[in-house]
Design a protein around this motif. Structure first.
Motif, PDB file in Angstrom:
ATOM      1  N   VAL A  56      44.833  52.647  48.859  1.00 56.33           N
ATOM      2  CA  VAL A  56      45.418  51.511  48.124  1.00 56.33           C
ATOM      3  C   VAL A  56      45.116  51.600  46.627  1.00 56.33           C
ATOM      4  O   VAL A  56      45.948  51.210  45.790  1.00 56.33           O
ATOM      5  CB  VAL A  56      44.944  50.155  48.706  1.00 56.33           C
ATOM      6  CG1 VAL A  56      45.521  49.945  50.095  1.00 56.33           C
ATOM      7  CG2 VAL A  56      43.431  50.035  48.734  1.00 56.33           C
ATOM      8  N   TRP A  57      43.929  52.152  46.262  1.00 58.92           N
ATOM      9  CA  TRP A  57      43.620  52.286  44.840  1.00 58.92           C
ATOM     10  C   TRP A  57      44.450  53.382  44.180  1.00 58.92           C
ATOM     11  O   TRP A  57      44.791  53.276  42.995  1.00 58.92           O
ATOM     12  CB  TRP A  57      42.128  52.556  44.635  1.00 58.92           C
ATOM     13  CG  TRP A  57      41.309  51.305  44.608  1.00 58.92           C
ATOM     14  CD1 TRP A  57      40.414  50.884  45.538  1.00 58.92           C
ATOM     15  CD2 TRP A  57      41.349  50.281  43.606  1.00 58.92           C
ATOM     16  NE1 TRP A  57      39.879  49.672  45.177  1.00 58.92           N
ATOM     17  CE2 TRP A  57      40.440  49.271  43.994  1.00 58.92           C
ATOM     18  CE3 TRP A  57      42.066  50.116  42.420  1.00 58.92           C
ATOM     19  CZ2 TRP A  57      40.216  48.122  43.239  1.00 58.92           C
ATOM     20  CZ3 TRP A  57      41.847  48.966  41.671  1.00 58.92           C
ATOM     21  CH2 TRP A  57      40.937  47.988  42.079  1.00 58.92           C
ATOM     22  N   LEU A  62      49.188  54.246  40.204  1.00 56.79           N
ATOM     23  CA  LEU A  62      50.447  54.929  39.896  1.00 56.79           C
ATOM     24  C   LEU A  62      51.097  54.335  38.645  1.00 56.79           C
ATOM     25  O   LEU A  62      51.055  53.116  38.440  1.00 56.79           O
ATOM     26  CB  LEU A  62      51.405  54.833  41.077  1.00 56.79           C
ATOM     27  CG  LEU A  62      51.008  55.596  42.349  1.00 56.79           C
ATOM     28  CD1 LEU A  62      52.021  55.338  43.464  1.00 56.79           C
ATOM     29  CD2 LEU A  62      50.892  57.087  42.058  1.00 56.79           C
ATOM     30  N   PRO A  63      51.719  55.179  37.806  1.00 52.90           N
ATOM     31  CA  PRO A  63      52.330  54.698  36.552  1.00 52.90           C
ATOM     32  C   PRO A  63      53.370  53.597  36.762  1.00 52.90           C
ATOM     33  O   PRO A  63      53.521  52.719  35.901  1.00 52.90           O
ATOM     34  CB  PRO A  63      52.982  55.962  35.982  1.00 52.90           C
ATOM     35  CG  PRO A  63      52.221  57.090  36.582  1.00 52.90           C
ATOM     36  CD  PRO A  63      51.817  56.637  37.944  1.00 52.90           C
ATOM     37  N   MET A  70      45.344  56.705  35.003  1.00 56.26           N
ATOM     38  CA  MET A  70      45.259  58.040  35.591  1.00 56.26           C
ATOM     39  C   MET A  70      43.884  58.337  36.174  1.00 56.26           C
ATOM     40  O   MET A  70      43.756  58.996  37.207  1.00 56.26           O
ATOM     41  CB  MET A  70      45.618  59.093  34.532  1.00 56.26           C
ATOM     42  CG  MET A  70      45.675  60.522  35.073  1.00 56.26           C
ATOM     43  SD  MET A  70      46.794  60.712  36.488  1.00 56.26           S
ATOM     44  CE  MET A  70      48.373  60.342  35.711  1.00 56.26           C
ATOM     45  N   LEU A  71      42.823  57.836  35.517  1.00 60.19           N
ATOM     46  CA  LEU A  71      41.470  58.099  36.018  1.00 60.19           C
ATOM     47  C   LEU A  71      41.191  57.374  37.341  1.00 60.19           C
ATOM     48  O   LEU A  71      40.329  57.797  38.104  1.00 60.19           O
ATOM     49  CB  LEU A  71      40.435  57.696  34.958  1.00 60.19           C
ATOM     50  CG  LEU A  71      40.413  58.605  33.721  1.00 60.19           C
ATOM     51  CD1 LEU A  71      39.550  58.000  32.626  1.00 60.19           C
ATOM     52  CD2 LEU A  71      39.905  59.992  34.086  1.00 60.19           C
ATOM     53  N   VAL A  72      41.926  56.311  37.587  1.00 58.93           N
ATOM     54  CA  VAL A  72      41.825  55.634  38.883  1.00 58.93           C
ATOM     55  C   VAL A  72      42.471  56.500  39.960  1.00 58.93           C
ATOM     56  O   VAL A  72      41.960  56.631  41.084  1.00 58.93           O
ATOM     57  CB  VAL A  72      42.488  54.236  38.834  1.00 58.93           C
ATOM     58  CG1 VAL A  72      42.496  53.588  40.218  1.00 58.93           C
ATOM     59  CG2 VAL A  72      41.769  53.341  37.831  1.00 58.93           C
ATOM     60  N   ILE A  73      43.597  57.140  39.610  1.00 60.16           N
ATOM     61  CA  ILE A  73      44.298  58.005  40.556  1.00 60.16           C
ATOM     62  C   ILE A  73      43.465  59.238  40.892  1.00 60.16           C
ATOM     63  O   ILE A  73      43.346  59.620  42.058  1.00 60.16           O
ATOM     64  CB  ILE A  73      45.665  58.445  39.981  1.00 60.16           C
ATOM     65  CG1 ILE A  73      46.583  57.234  39.800  1.00 60.16           C
ATOM     66  CG2 ILE A  73      46.330  59.467  40.902  1.00 60.16           C
ATOM     67  CD1 ILE A  73      47.912  57.583  39.159  1.00 60.16           C
ATOM     68  N   THR A  74      42.890  59.877  39.856  1.00 66.02           N
ATOM     69  CA  THR A  74      42.183  61.148  40.078  1.00 66.02           C
ATOM     70  C   THR A  74      41.029  60.999  41.056  1.00 66.02           C
ATOM     71  O   THR A  74      40.925  61.753  42.030  1.00 66.02           O
ATOM     72  CB  THR A  74      41.666  61.730  38.753  1.00 66.02           C
ATOM     73  OG1 THR A  74      40.879  60.738  38.072  1.00 66.02           O
ATOM     74  CG2 THR A  74      42.817  62.151  37.865  1.00 66.02           C
ATOM     75  N   ALA A 115      52.328  52.979  53.141  1.00 69.15           N
ATOM     76  CA  ALA A 115      53.724  53.372  52.912  1.00 69.15           C
ATOM     77  C   ALA A 115      54.623  52.137  52.833  1.00 69.15           C
ATOM     78  O   ALA A 115      55.482  52.034  51.937  1.00 69.15           O
ATOM     79  CB  ALA A 115      54.191  54.303  54.025  1.00 69.15           C
ATOM     80  N   LEU A 116      54.418  51.189  53.746  1.00 69.75           N
ATOM     81  CA  LEU A 116      55.216  49.955  53.732  1.00 69.75           C
ATOM     82  C   LEU A 116      54.927  49.131  52.484  1.00 69.75           C
ATOM     83  O   LEU A 116      55.844  48.551  51.874  1.00 69.75           O
ATOM     84  CB  LEU A 116      54.918  49.128  54.992  1.00 69.75           C
ATOM     85  CG  LEU A 116      55.444  49.692  56.315  1.00 69.75           C
ATOM     86  CD1 LEU A 116      54.960  48.842  57.485  1.00 69.75           C
ATOM     87  CD2 LEU A 116      56.976  49.752  56.298  1.00 69.75           C
ATOM     88  N   LEU A 117      53.648  49.075  52.093  1.00 71.97           N
ATOM     89  CA  LEU A 117      53.271  48.341  50.885  1.00 71.97           C
ATOM     90  C   LEU A 117      53.930  48.964  49.656  1.00 71.97           C
ATOM     91  O   LEU A 117      54.421  48.246  48.773  1.00 71.97           O
ATOM     92  CB  LEU A 117      51.747  48.340  50.733  1.00 71.97           C
ATOM     93  CG  LEU A 117      51.176  47.619  49.507  1.00 71.97           C
ATOM     94  CD1 LEU A 117      51.532  46.131  49.534  1.00 71.97           C
ATOM     95  CD2 LEU A 117      49.654  47.812  49.429  1.00 71.97           C
ATOM     96  N   THR A 118      53.959  50.289  49.615  1.00 72.43           N
ATOM     97  CA  THR A 118      54.578  51.000  48.483  1.00 72.43           C
ATOM     98  C   THR A 118      56.060  50.676  48.388  1.00 72.43           C
ATOM     99  O   THR A 118      56.576  50.338  47.306  1.00 72.43           O
ATOM    100  CB  THR A 118      54.395  52.524  48.649  1.00 72.43           C
ATOM    101  OG1 THR A 118      53.008  52.818  48.765  1.00 72.43           O
ATOM    102  CG2 THR A 118      54.981  53.268  47.456  1.00 72.43           C
TER     103      THR A 118
END
Length: 264
Positions: A56-57, A62-63, A70-74, A115-118
Motif C-alpha cells: 500500500v505504501w 506512485l507519481p 520516489m524515496l517512499v517507492i524505493t 489491485a482493486l484499490l489502485t
C-alpha cells in the motif's frame, strides 16, 4: 543555505538505509529455518503484514497518487521483494499443507486488494489530493496495526521483568527509523507519514525505557539460570561418580590395576 528539499532528500535516503536493515532483521530466523529444513513454531503473520504494508505504501508513493515520493517507492519496493523471499522460504519448509494454502490465500487476497484499490483510486479520484487521502488513510490503518504489534512484546517484558526477547539494537533502529521518517514528512507536511511514524517513535521510546528499567533484572535472571544449569550438571556428575564408587569401580577395569601391589 541548504534548501528544505535537500534536507528532505537526505533524510529520505537515511530512512531508506535504516528501513532496509530493519527489513533484513529476520534473516537469522530464516537461516535457522533453512538449516533445520522446518519452520517449527515460527509464524508467517509478521511477514504477511509487512508485505501488505509495503504494497500500500508503494501505491501511495506512485507519481499519479502522491508526487515527489520516489524515496517512499524505493524502500517499500525493496521491502516487497524481501518479504516475498521470506514467505517463499516459509512455504518451502512448512510441512503443513493447510498452513501453506492459508499463506498463499492471504498473499493472493493482499494482491487483489491492492489491485482493486489502485483501479478504484485511479478511475474515481481525479485529483492528487483525493488520491493521496484515500490511499494514505489505508496506509495509516495498516501502519498503526504494524506498530501496535510490539505492544505484546512490551507486555511480556513488564510481566517477566526481562528484556531477553526484545533486542536492544532492533528497538534502537526502530527509534532512529521513526525519527527520520517523521522528520522527512514534517518538511513538506504529510500527515499520513508523520502520524504512524510518530507513533512508531513513541513505541520505540517505550521499548528503550523498558530496556533500561529491566536490563539488570534480565542479567540476574540469565545468571541464575546458568547457575541452576551448572548445579544440575554437578548433581548428575556427582551421582554417577557415587554409583561407580558403590559398585567397586569401573567393572571393565582389572582389579590388579586399581589395587597397588604390596611391597615385599
Amino acid at each position: 543555505m541548504v534548501s528544505p528539499d535537500a534536507v528532505r532528500t537526505a533524510l529520505g535516503v537515511c530512512g531508506n538505509v535504516i528501513s532496509f536493515f530493519l527489513f533484513l532483521s529476520p534473516v537469522p530466523t530464516f537461516i535457522q529455518i533453512w538449516k533445520k529444513k522446518s519452520v517449527g513454531q515460527f509464524s508467517p503473520v509478521p511477514y504477511l503484514a509487512t508485505l501488505m504494508n509495503c504494497l500500500v505504501w508503494t501505491l501511495y508513493g506512485l507519481p499519479m497518487v502522491h508526487p515527489n515520493s520516489m524515496l517512499v517507492i524505493t524502500i517499500n519496493g525493496i521491502g516487497i521483494v524481501i518479504e516475498l523471499v521470506y514467505i517463499i522460504i516459509f512455504l518451502i519448509y512448512t510441512n503443513e499443507k493447510k498452513k501453506r494454502l492459508q499463506v498463499l490465500g492471504v498473499v493472493l487476497a493482499e494482491i487483489i486488494f491492492v489491485a482493486l484499490l489502485t483501479v478504484l483510486v485511479l478511475t474515481t479520484a481525479h485529483t492528487y489530493t483525493l488520491r493521496s487521502t484515500i490511499v494514505g488513510s489505508v496506509c495509516l490503518v495498516f501502519n498503526i496495526m504494524m506498530y501496535a504489534s510490539p505492544l505484546t512484546v512490551m507486555k511480556r517484558v513488564i510481566k517477566t521483568k526481562s528484556v531477553e526477547y526484545m533486542p536492544f539494537t532492533l528497538s534502537l533502529a526502530s527509534f532512529a527509523n521513526g525519527v527520520i521518517w517523521t522528520s522527512y514528512a514534517s518538511i513538506h507536511f504529510d500527515p499520513f507519514i508523520v502520524v504512524p511514524n510518530g507513533l512508531g517513535t513513541l513505541s520505540a521510546v517505550l521499548q528503550l525505557v523498558l530496556y533500561a528499567a529491566f536490563y539488570k533484572s534480565t542479567q540476574r535472571q540469565i545468571a541464575d539460570r546458568k547457575a541452576q544449569i551448572g548445579l544440575s550438571e554437578i548433581v548428575v556428575n556427582g551421582g554417577s561418580l557415587s554409583n561407580k564408587a558403590t559398585s567397586g569401580g569401573d567393572p571393565t577395569t582389572p582389579v590388579s590395576q586399581t589395587t597397588p601391589p604390596h611391597k615385599k
